[in-house]
Design an enzyme around this catalytic site. Sequence first.
Site, PDB file in Angstrom:
ATOM      1  N   SER A  20       0.838  -1.214   0.000  1.00  0.00           N
ATOM      2  CA  SER A  20       0.000   0.000   0.000  1.00  0.00           C
ATOM      3  C   SER A  20       0.865   1.254   0.000  1.00  0.00           C
ATOM      4  O   SER A  20       0.363   2.366   0.087  1.00  0.00           O
ATOM      5  CB  SER A  20      -0.920   0.011   1.224  1.00  0.00           C
ATOM      6  N   ASN A 107      -1.970  -2.619  13.130  1.00  0.00           N
ATOM      7  CA  ASN A 107      -3.428  -2.441  13.097  1.00  0.00           C
ATOM      8  C   ASN A 107      -3.883  -1.199  13.873  1.00  0.00           C
ATOM      9  O   ASN A 107      -4.748  -0.456  13.415  1.00  0.00           O
ATOM     10  CB  ASN A 107      -4.127  -3.700  13.626  1.00  0.00           C
ATOM     11  N   SER A 275     -13.901  25.023 -28.421  1.00  0.00           N
ATOM     12  CA  SER A 275     -14.088  23.754 -29.112  1.00  0.00           C
ATOM     13  C   SER A 275     -13.030  23.629 -30.195  1.00  0.00           C
ATOM     14  O   SER A 275     -12.574  24.627 -30.744  1.00  0.00           O
ATOM     15  CB  SER A 275     -15.486  23.718 -29.736  1.00  0.00           C
ATOM     16  N   LYS A 281     -17.650  28.479 -29.819  1.00  0.00           N
ATOM     17  CA  LYS A 281     -17.987  27.856 -28.539  1.00  0.00           C
ATOM     18  C   LYS A 281     -17.203  28.403 -27.347  1.00  0.00           C
ATOM     19  O   LYS A 281     -16.045  28.768 -27.449  1.00  0.00           O
ATOM     20  CB  LYS A 281     -17.749  26.328 -28.607  1.00  0.00           C
ATOM     21  N   GLU A 288     -18.950  21.425 -15.495  1.00  0.00           N
ATOM     22  CA  GLU A 288     -19.333  20.066 -15.904  1.00  0.00           C
ATOM     23  C   GLU A 288     -18.482  19.023 -15.193  1.00  0.00           C
ATOM     24  O   GLU A 288     -18.968  17.970 -14.783  1.00  0.00           O
ATOM     25  CB  GLU A 288     -19.186  19.909 -17.419  1.00  0.00           C
ATOM     26  N   GLN A 320      -7.354  -2.237   4.005  1.00  0.00           N
ATOM     27  CA  GLN A 320      -6.347  -1.407   3.354  1.00  0.00           C
ATOM     28  C   GLN A 320      -6.975  -0.608   2.194  1.00  0.00           C
ATOM     29  O   GLN A 320      -6.443   0.416   1.783  1.00  0.00           O
ATOM     30  CB  GLN A 320      -5.212  -2.304   2.844  1.00  0.00           C
ATOM     31  N   LYS A 323      -8.057   3.477   2.265  1.00  0.00           N
ATOM     32  CA  LYS A 323      -7.267   4.671   1.978  1.00  0.00           C
ATOM     33  C   LYS A 323      -7.455   5.207   0.564  1.00  0.00           C
ATOM     34  O   LYS A 323      -7.619   6.408   0.376  1.00  0.00           O
ATOM     35  CB  LYS A 323      -5.792   4.422   2.297  1.00  0.00           C
TER      36      LYS A 323
HETATM   37  N1  ARG Z   1      -1.120  -1.403   5.182  1.00  0.00           N
HETATM   38  C1  ARG Z   1      -2.086  -1.868   6.147  1.00  0.00           C
HETATM   39  C2  ARG Z   1      -3.400  -1.109   5.947  1.00  0.00           C
HETATM   40  O1  ARG Z   1      -3.356  -0.107   5.331  1.00  0.00           O
HETATM   41  C3  ARG Z   1      -1.605  -1.659   7.524  1.00  0.00           C
HETATM   42  C4  ARG Z   1      -2.068  -2.659   8.526  1.00  0.00           C
HETATM   43  C5  ARG Z   1      -1.604  -4.028   8.177  1.00  0.00           C
HETATM   44  N2  ARG Z   1      -1.770  -4.949   9.228  1.00  0.00           N
HETATM   45  C6  ARG Z   1      -1.593  -6.231   9.040  1.00  0.00           C
HETATM   46  N3  ARG Z   1      -1.698  -6.999  10.036  1.00  0.00           N
HETATM   47  N4  ARG Z   1      -1.378  -6.723   7.844  1.00  0.00           N
HETATM   48  O2  ARG Z   1      -4.437  -1.529   6.375  1.00  0.00           O
END
Ligand code: ARG
Length: 456
Positions: A20, A107, A275, A281, A288, A320, A323
């Site tokens: 990520s 976590n 345009s 135009k 939009e 994950q 995000k």
């Molecule tokens: N990159 C993970 C997320 O965005 C972080 C937490 C990962 N935890 C794990 N036990 N794999 O959620």
Amino acid sequence: MWAGRFQKALDKKADDFNSSLRFDCRMYAQDIRGSIAHAKMLNSVGILSAEDLGLIVNGLTAIQADIESGVLSFDTNAEDIHMFIEGELTKRIGDAGKRLHTARSRNDQVAVDIRLYLRDEAETVIALIKEAILAITQQAEENAETIAPGYTHLQRAQPISFGHHLLAYAMMLRRDVGRISDAVARMNAECPLGSCALAGTTYPIDRAQTAAALGFDAPSWNSIDGVSDRDFCLELMSAFSVLMTHLSRLSEEIILWSSWEFKFIELDDSYTTGSSIMPQKKNPDMAELIRGKTGRVYGDLQALLTTLKGLPLAYNKDMQEDKEAIFDALDSVKMCLEVLTPMIATMKVLPKNTYRAAQKGFINATDLADYLVKKGMPFRTAYKIVGTIVAECIEKDCVLDNFPLADYQKHSELFAEDLYGEISLETCVNKRLSEGGASPASVKAQVEKIHAFLAK
Ligand code: ARG
């Protein structure tokens, strides 16, 4: 990191799939801030020596400076921003770096990082909304006396101050500020740090200390909830979705108003495009696109709702996905506001055209009925008489303002010469003095209220 348990490295494609870093690297400062608070707490409860704490704090501070100066770039082989920073720290300070993750899990780390990140970004969005409110309010003030048709069903309905119409959008955006502030307040209420992987820890950690250091009201009450809650993302995206609904409705009107069919406004050249084939135009592309991006922000909310709905407790890697959804919604909202505000500030309202539009469509019919009511006739009777007169006008191709008095008097002897003054557009608008009504005086009162709100 977990080489002890594994004999083989992760497959390359699986590794890329799992990582990520490319999107969570934007939380590097929040990750470092959380880690420093955690390390200080570990030290104050006797888990981490003062010497290790010093190395960790200096190491993390240097990493942040190096990222910001461009000396250190993100290693795309790292799984995420948390692993990247911890790995880099250990590279730099050795064993002390390996002690940082005591009584913590990614976590609870990620749960706190997203909150810290979104809390600041939400304040930026609030500031941008306030700028949009200001631009709308300034246009409204300048157009307090601009007479325009007000609509229902996109049919001309009653004459209004154009400024009054614009201010309706300022009111919507004012509520958006309230909704985002509410979401931020809940986001800041409980700190998940110390929930660890899911079950808390056997170490004597001081969660109140980290919560206070990171600006939260208190530690979260339940460690499983602490690591599995993403309500704060959903709430913020819901507030963003409502905000986008408002920006989209305003954009839709800007598109209509700048068409030749309406021509109530002229957008500035710097917020329109031409345009490639039609030389005449001038297209309202920005409006939009704002209308278009609304769908994408709704989609981000829908995506995360769907991701979360089937997840067993506690953390699952599905999370994950939170995000990219929230970052996309955030970036979209910011971009839209940054373009909308100057587009509104620079647009020219064309009062002659709004006035001309107000002259058609019998939009003073309600006022004509009210004229009879003020002379003692029950409203429903007056309503019926005026309806009949409108039908007659349509037949004779005239408007209420030039329908002859003798013809009026065939319908009721209450009609007199003064009716023409009573149904002039100016009278209709200026006399709508009820609180929050469409008169210039009411527009000025609303403008005052908005300025007071913005000053808070
Ligand atoms: N990159 C993970 C997320 O965005 C972080 C937490 C990962 N935890 C794990 N036990 N794999 O959620």
